[in-house]
Each structure stands twice: as structure tokens, then as C-alpha cells.
Design an enzyme around this catalytic site. Sequence first.
Site, PDB file in Angstrom:
ATOM      1  N   TYR A   1     -14.593  19.053  39.309  1.00 45.01           N
ATOM      2  CA  TYR A   1     -15.426  19.915  40.104  1.00 45.01           C
ATOM      3  C   TYR A   1     -16.114  20.433  38.748  1.00 45.01           C
ATOM      4  O   TYR A   1     -17.272  20.479  38.036  1.00 45.01           O
ATOM      5  CB  TYR A   1     -15.206  20.957  40.775  1.00 45.01           C
ATOM      6  CG  TYR A   1     -16.737  21.240  41.417  1.00 45.01           C
ATOM      7  CD1 TYR A   1     -17.670  21.251  41.698  1.00 45.01           C
ATOM      8  CD2 TYR A   1     -15.974  22.768  41.233  1.00 45.01           C
ATOM      9  CE1 TYR A   1     -18.839  22.557  42.214  1.00 45.01           C
ATOM     10  CE2 TYR A   1     -17.244  24.150  41.630  1.00 45.01           C
ATOM     11  CZ  TYR A   1     -18.163  23.673  42.405  1.00 45.01           C
ATOM     12  OH  TYR A   1     -18.698  24.705  41.771  1.00 45.01           O
TER      13      TYR A   1
ATOM     14  N   HIS B   1     -25.619  31.657  36.645  1.00 45.75           N
ATOM     15  CA  HIS B   1     -24.396  33.179  36.586  1.00 45.75           C
ATOM     16  C   HIS B   1     -24.884  34.495  36.676  1.00 45.75           C
ATOM     17  O   HIS B   1     -24.874  35.250  36.149  1.00 45.75           O
ATOM     18  CB  HIS B   1     -23.337  32.790  35.758  1.00 45.75           C
ATOM     19  CG  HIS B   1     -22.182  32.710  35.893  1.00 45.75           C
ATOM     20  ND1 HIS B   1     -21.577  32.141  36.485  1.00 45.75           N
ATOM     21  CD2 HIS B   1     -21.059  33.480  36.224  1.00 45.75           C
ATOM     22  CE1 HIS B   1     -20.303  31.516  36.809  1.00 45.75           C
ATOM     23  NE2 HIS B   1     -20.153  33.101  36.859  1.00 45.75           N
TER      24      HIS B   1
END
Length: 492
Positions: free
Chosen positions: A411, A375
Site C-alpha cells: 500500500y 496530508h
Amino acid sequence: MGTEAEQPSPPAQQQDQENPPLCKAQNPKPARLYRFVLIFVAGSLAAWTFHALSSTNLVWKLRQLHHLPTAHYLQTRDEFALYSVEELNAFKEFYDKSVSDSVGASYTEAEQTNIKEALGALRMAQDLYLAGKDDKAARLFEHALALAPRHPEVLLRYGEFLEHNQRNIVLADQYYFQALTISPSNSEALANRQRTADVVQSLDERRLESLDSKRDALSAIHESNGALRRAKKEAYFQHIYHSVGIEGNTMTLAQTRSILETRMAVDGKSIDEHNEILGMDLAMKYINASLVQKIDITIKDILELHRRVLGHVDPIEGGEFRRNQVYVGGHIPPGPGDLALLMQRFERWLNSEHSSTLHPVNYAALAHYKLVHIHPFVDGNGRTSRLLMNTLLMRAGYPPVIIPKQQRSKYYHFLKLANEGDIRPFVRFIADCTEKTLDLYLWATSDLPQQIPMLIQTESEAGERLAQMQSPNVAQRSSILEFYESGSGDLP
């Protein structure tokens, strides 16, 4: 003969009295000692603070590491490891303690209530299963799992039900793996996983071989094929529409296409939603013009990709690593001070000889997960990770994979499972989306070159388009439409 007679010099003491120094130190030694003590205390405090921060960061890393058992039945394959074996071994002493602390943590009162109810539902489900009432048993198993999704006993018994009654050995193996992740000494889960692991791995490999066959069939279609060109054009719109939709963009497919084709604004939609679509368009063009042809993908390439994704939304943050700590649901990404090192390791893995031996779908899915796990950006991590994934797939001859925005919850659920130690469900999800995308291309270039089912958004449009289609394979058409409109269903 001088005009002035020389005067004798006054005594030194008298000079000192007449011209006193501005700051006279009585004794310099105590001042030096005071400065030394002050520097020592400040240095010690800084060292202690650095150690505390490093320990905190180490705890974060340890809690993100996968379990490190030596037994074959609990490991995923080596290519699925987020950290190298050397890194894991270096942290093992601290890691074992962090695992035991987390396993031994006390439950809240609400969690204890849920577990008690889940175990009660589990016993009832087993009784119903033995009585032959499979449907009712299945519902109770699902209820127990919803109440206590990380309880080893619930995972184990539901896995056994799926394996023996539903014949779903892949999902059963997933639950056995999760049970062992939480309770590595669970002998029943251990025995079950020994039975299922190799079978599931074989099924996964056969699935990948099937994807290769479909990719080869698509590659055999000449680029001049009109239906293929139309399919690629519409898939381009679909890819952007679904990728920004996963992040919450409310544009319809028709509006997305209109923005890309006319560059005209859509009434009633925010500027950011427009700019998200334009940013994805820039990034896709960059991939097609540059990245697909490159041998190695570098950090600079990823930053350039991200710079285009956020170029219209946030040009200041676009192409820059974040400078603050962020929190993503239950996942705590690494701190900004770790990003440079983690991205360097990611770059080495991305271009390593080992990675080149992976199946393209495994490789692309892993790259997606690793990047989104780090991230590195304030915003746009998901879009950039999906673009990187598709870059790797395109280099291997696959089309860009469409992840339907209707499957957003799945997802994120599979990404969460990967954070908990089992990345295989996420890889299978990407393989499933890859197969559906391939099926769509093959379907579009076979008997209905005039119409691409991805264009259809509403039931009325679907009915109108189906009335125009003359192909006899109505079941196949309906299945494709169902998948791309509802985000569910299986293509034939």
C-alpha cells in the site's frame, strides 16, 4: 479701583526659560528621515523573507509535479494528473530547471557502490537469460532492482525481461514509465512504452468492466438476504480492524469486534488503540447516515469525517487542518499555509463534471491519493482518505473496500510510486482489493451463508471452520482464507 494693578507680560524668551517644554525637538526633519529609512528597511526585509519562503514553497511544488512531456507515450491519462495543465504550464520554466538539477545531482559514495554492483548483476542476469537460465536470471534482475531502484538501465532491462520472458506486460510497462520519468530522452524505454502503453490501458479497462459485472451481481441480491446481512456485518468489523491495523493498531479482529459490540475495554491494550477503533466506528456511521446520500462532498464533510476519526484520540486536532509542517517518510507534504487553497482545489475536482465521468474505482483511488498527498491533518490522514474512498465507492454501488493490513508495505509502496509520477500501480492495487472484497461478498452469499471467511484469524480457527463447512469448493475457500489471513494470494 481693582485691588491688584495689572502687571506687564514678561518677554516670550523669559516665559520659555521659566516653563521649558518637556521634549523640545531641535530639528524634526532628521527624525522623520530616520523613521522613513527604518520602515523602508523593515519592509524590504519582510518582502525578501516572503519571496524566499514563496520560492522554497515553489520548489517544493515543482518537485512534486509530474513530468510534463507532450508525447502520448509518457503521459498517464488526464484524469490521473494531480495538478491541472494550467498549473503545470505556469511552473514549467522553473520545473524544467528543478528536474535537470535533480537528475544531475551527484550520487553519494554508497549509492555509487550500489549502482556499480547493480549494473554488474544486471549484466550477469542478461547472460543467464540468454543461456536459458530464467530462474537465476530473474533473481539477479530483482537483486539489481533492489540495489538501484531508480536507475534507468536497470528499470529498462528488467522491464524487457518481464515483458518477453514472464509475459507480465503491465509490470514491464510500469518500469518503462519509471525509466522515462527519470530519463525522458531514453530512446529504448520510449520505444518499449510506445509498444506497451495502449495494450496496458486496454487491460486496465477490461479489469474495470469485470469489476462492474461483479458489482451488478452483488446488487442483484436482495437486501433481505440473510447471508448478505451477515456478510455486511462482518465486513464492517473487518474494515475497521484492517484500517486501524495499517496505522499500527495491535488489536486482533476478535478484540475489535468485542469493543464495537460490548463497548468494554480489552486488558493489556492502550486507551488510544481503543479510541482509534471507536473513532472509526463513529466515522463509518456518519458515512452510512449522511455522506452516502449526498450529491457533493465538501471540505466541511471531510473535516466532519476527520473529527470523528480523531474524536476520541485527539479531540482538539480532530476536524482541524494542521498548523505545522509535517514529514512523511520521503514525502514532504505542503506547508500549512497552502492547505486551504489545495483543499479548495481538491473539493472542486471532487465535485467536477470531469470527475463524474471517471470509473468509480479510478475516481475513488484518485480521491484517496490526492487527499493523502495533501496530508491536511496532523494525524488520521490515511484513515480519513480510505473512508473518503469508500464513501465514493459506496455511492457507486460498491461495498466498502478492505485493504488488508498485511499488505501495508505494498500500500505504501504504491503511494510512493504515485508521488514519483505514476499513479496507475496504486489504482490497480485498489482495483485488486475491490475485486477481492466483491468476491468475498459473492462467495458468502452463494453456498456458505452460515460462515464468513473474514472472521478467521489463526490457522487453528481456519482448520476448525473448514471442518464445519460442507461445500465441495475447498480450493476456493482456501484461496479466500489465504488472502485474508496472510494478505496475499488471489481469489478464484
